[in-house]
Design an enzyme around this catalytic site. Structure first.
Site, PDB file in Angstrom:
ATOM      1  N   LYS A 175       0.911  -1.192   0.188  1.00 20.47           N
ATOM      2  CA  LYS A 175       0.034  -0.112   0.021  1.00 20.47           C
ATOM      3  C   LYS A 175       0.903   1.126   0.174  1.00 20.47           C
ATOM      4  O   LYS A 175       1.265   1.691   0.967  1.00 20.47           O
ATOM      5  CB  LYS A 175      -0.954  -0.111   1.300  1.00 20.47           C
ATOM      6  CG  LYS A 175      -2.350   0.644   0.951  1.00 20.47           C
ATOM      7  CD  LYS A 175      -2.249   2.079   0.635  1.00 20.47           C
ATOM      8  CE  LYS A 175      -1.963   2.907   1.971  1.00 20.47           C
ATOM      9  NZ  LYS A 175      -1.666   4.386   1.678  1.00 20.47           N
ATOM     10  N   GLU A 250      10.504   1.496   9.645  1.00 24.15           N
ATOM     11  CA  GLU A 250      11.506   2.596   9.438  1.00 24.15           C
ATOM     12  C   GLU A 250      10.675   3.964   9.455  1.00 24.15           C
ATOM     13  O   GLU A 250      10.007   4.321   8.612  1.00 24.15           O
ATOM     14  CB  GLU A 250      12.019   2.251   7.965  1.00 24.15           C
ATOM     15  CG  GLU A 250      12.618   0.941   7.861  1.00 24.15           C
ATOM     16  CD  GLU A 250      13.882   0.570   8.529  1.00 24.15           C
ATOM     17  OE1 GLU A 250      14.577   1.705   9.109  1.00 24.15           O
ATOM     18  OE2 GLU A 250      14.311  -0.518   8.612  1.00 24.15           O
ATOM     19  N   CYS A 284      14.257  10.642   5.395  1.00 21.14           N
ATOM     20  CA  CYS A 284      14.546  10.422   6.715  1.00 21.14           C
ATOM     21  C   CYS A 284      15.731  10.869   7.407  1.00 21.14           C
ATOM     22  O   CYS A 284      16.019  10.670   8.615  1.00 21.14           O
ATOM     23  CB  CYS A 284      14.004   9.055   7.120  1.00 21.14           C
ATOM     24  SG  CYS A 284      14.821   7.989   5.836  1.00 21.14           S
ATOM     25  N   GLU A 385      11.206  16.489  13.702  1.00 24.08           N
ATOM     26  CA  GLU A 385      11.409  16.126  12.212  1.00 24.08           C
ATOM     27  C   GLU A 385      10.312  17.359  11.322  1.00 24.08           C
ATOM     28  O   GLU A 385       9.178  17.279  11.412  1.00 24.08           O
ATOM     29  CB  GLU A 385      10.961  14.643  12.115  1.00 24.08           C
ATOM     30  CG  GLU A 385      11.161  14.578  10.282  1.00 24.08           C
ATOM     31  CD  GLU A 385      10.913  13.234   9.951  1.00 24.08           C
ATOM     32  OE1 GLU A 385       9.995  12.712  10.223  1.00 24.08           O
ATOM     33  OE2 GLU A 385      11.918  12.444   9.552  1.00 24.08           O
TER      34      GLU A 385
END
Ligand code: NAD
Length: 498
Positions: A175, A250, A284, A385
């Site tokens: 997905k 992750e 990331c 982040e």
């Protein structure tokens, strides 16, 4: 008005619409145009995909490693032949410059090649068991696995999961992100043409909260593998725990780029640009905290802001463009909010900080590459982040101070250390609580090189033997070599019980 193509889902080697008939739009972030429509999957579509995957698993899971390797090697070749189409689509759905996407996608066939080699050569183990017995272990596939991927590297991140999962004999329902589902769908055609049995790889499209949720809570899923935000990771890990299935996650990061004063100055400046602004900072392991030894800090800020200010923003389809837009309006608003919070908390915008002006940027989600200084470790821009073209530069005194600052967030995915002293490079790397550390480099990876985060950056690994093994379950087989009659209850003698 131009017709907008609909790209259906890939289930059981066929292209299928959603049972509801609903679709969602895929936007080009460089100009706001709709480039395609994809089905908006619901529970019924997930059921169909899982059933197709179970069918595919019956065939694929029964093949030997050598047979799987042959098909994966062919998939590497087919993907290699079609890279131009993948690059073109990736540029349109992500807004990332064609130069970046050509460089990144050019390496993707290596993931199939590496894991094909692993499927062919992986050796099981024999264990000490005392005389009279032989004990060996087998790694067997898990079954039907769910893979959820983000929008920032739509093909690359899926490749990191698909290649090991297939090599180990599993069937997949993937997905991808609702923002960038097109290249994951195209991968279906590659695998079909390479000879993968129908159902071994399926792609459903739709939103995380509906299609994604229906997939991860499906009772016949045997593993969840997610790359995404930390909040999504927490939710999915809880679901996996409840279903007693393994989970690889992750997640987010806040990478430090630690620059010591002995380093070649210009190399450090360009290295810190590479770390911070590839993918318009939407990676990331973005170098989102540039930590610079105080003795060279001011000189560094001057040169860094000068060079960052000269990064060429523009149309991602132009080979000269160095930075495109961010992926969506929401992503740009998020970055602008962080910039505003930094100003409020007393930081200084050294360069950038706003959308660029001019007709070329009018309809796209562009944001100038931004460097923030006068930042302290308590500020939100240091801790959280941002996932955009925004980085901070912070001075440090010595090695201990650099390590303290680098480790001072909840994240622990990647970091880099820049120094000419090799012993210092290793020493600092060992003191960093993160899963990947580069010394005098950043971003570079390999299908063989384990990739995973510490702390809130996740659990488990992509890449390497570790990821292949994470797509298997262990079986220990204990063989009695003797044909002697054995009757514990028919005798009083002490013998081997366990
Ligand atoms: P996201 O968490 O919003 O979505 C990731 C995927 O999960 C998407 O396919 C989404 O539809 C799905 N999803 C979301 N909520 C779900 C739910 N409740 N149930 C099931 N599925 C759900 O992430 P994103 O915005 O697409 O990507 C950006 C994030 O990904 C950043 O935090 C970034 O750091 C992270 N990321 C991590 C790595 C890594 O290797 N650690 C690499 C790239 C991106």
């Amino acid at each position: 008005m131009k017709d907008i193509p609909t790209q259906n889902m890939f289930i059981g080697n066929e292209w299928v619409p959603a049972a509801s008939g609903k679709t969602l739009d895929v936007e080009n972030p460089a100009n706001g145009g709709i480039i395609a429509r994809v089905p908006e999957a619901g529970v019924e579509d997930v059921e169909k995909a899982v059933a197709a995957a179970e069918e595919g698993f019956r065939e694929w899971g029964g093949l030997s490693g050598v047979e799987r390797a042959v098909i994966l090697s062919r998939a590497a070749a087919v993907l290699g032949e079609r890279l131009n189409d993948f690059v073109e689509t990736e540029v349109k759905q992500c807004g990332r410059p064609i130069r970046e996407m050509s460089a990144q996608l050019g390496r993707q066939p290596e993931w199939f090649e590496y894991f094909a080699a692993l499927a062919r050569t992986y050796e099981n183990t024999q264990h000490p068991f005392g005389t009279g017995h032989v004990n060996y272990t087998r790694r067997v596939p898990l079954g039907v696995v769910a893979q959820l991927t983000p929008w920032n590297h739509p093909l690359h991140i899926l490749m990191k999961k698909v290649a090991p999962a297939l090599a180990a004999g599993n069937a997949i329902v993937a997905k991808p992100s609702e923002l960038a589902p097109l290249t994951p769908l195209m991968l279906g055609e590659v695998l079909k043409d390479a000879g993968l049995p129908a159902g071994a790889f399926n792609v459903i499209t739709g939103f995380g909260g509906t299609a994604g949720k229906a997939l991860v809570t499906h009772p016949r899923i045997r593993k969840i593998d997610l790359t995404g935000g930390t909040e999504t990771g927490r939710r999915i890990a809880a679901i996996a725990a409840d279903s007693m299935i393994p989970c690889t996650a992750e997640l987010g990061g806040k990478a430090a780029v630690i620059i010591f004063d002995d380093v070649d100055f210009e190399r450090a400046v360009s290295g810190a640009m590479f770390a911070a602004f590839i993918a318009a900072g939407q990676t990331c392991v973005q170098g989102s905290r540039i930590l610079v030894q105080r003795s060279i800090h001011d000189r560094f800020v001057e040169r860094y802001t000068e060079r960052v200010g000269a990064i060429r923003l523009g149309d991602p389809e132009d080979p000269k463009t160095q930075m495109g837009p961010v992926v969506s309006k929401a992503q740009r608003d998020n970055a602008l909010n962080y910039i505003a919070s930094a100003i409020e908390e007393g930081a200084t915008i050294a360069t950038g900080g706003k959308p660029p002006e001019g007709k070329a940027f009018e309809n796209g989600y562009y944001l100038e590459p931004t460097v923030i200084t006068e930042v302290t470790s308590g500020m939100r821009v240091f801790q959280e982040e941002i996932f955009g073209p925004v980085t901070v530069v912070v001075p440090f005194e010595d090695e201990a101070d650099a390590i303290r600052l680098a480790n001072a967030t909840e994240f622990g995915l990647g970091s880099s250390v820049w120094s000419r002293e090799s012993s210092r490079g290793h020493r600092v790397a060992h003191a960093l609580d993160c899963g990947v550390v580069w010394i005098n480099d950043h971003h570079r990876i390999d299908p063989a090189s384990p990739w995973g985060g510490h702390k809130s950056s996740g659990m488990g690994h992509d890449n390497g033997i570790l990821s292949y093994e994470s797509y298997t379950k262990y079986q220990s087989v204990i063989v009695n070599l003797s044909d002697d009659f054995f009757d514990w209850y028919g005798s009083d003698e002490a013998g081997r019980l366990n």
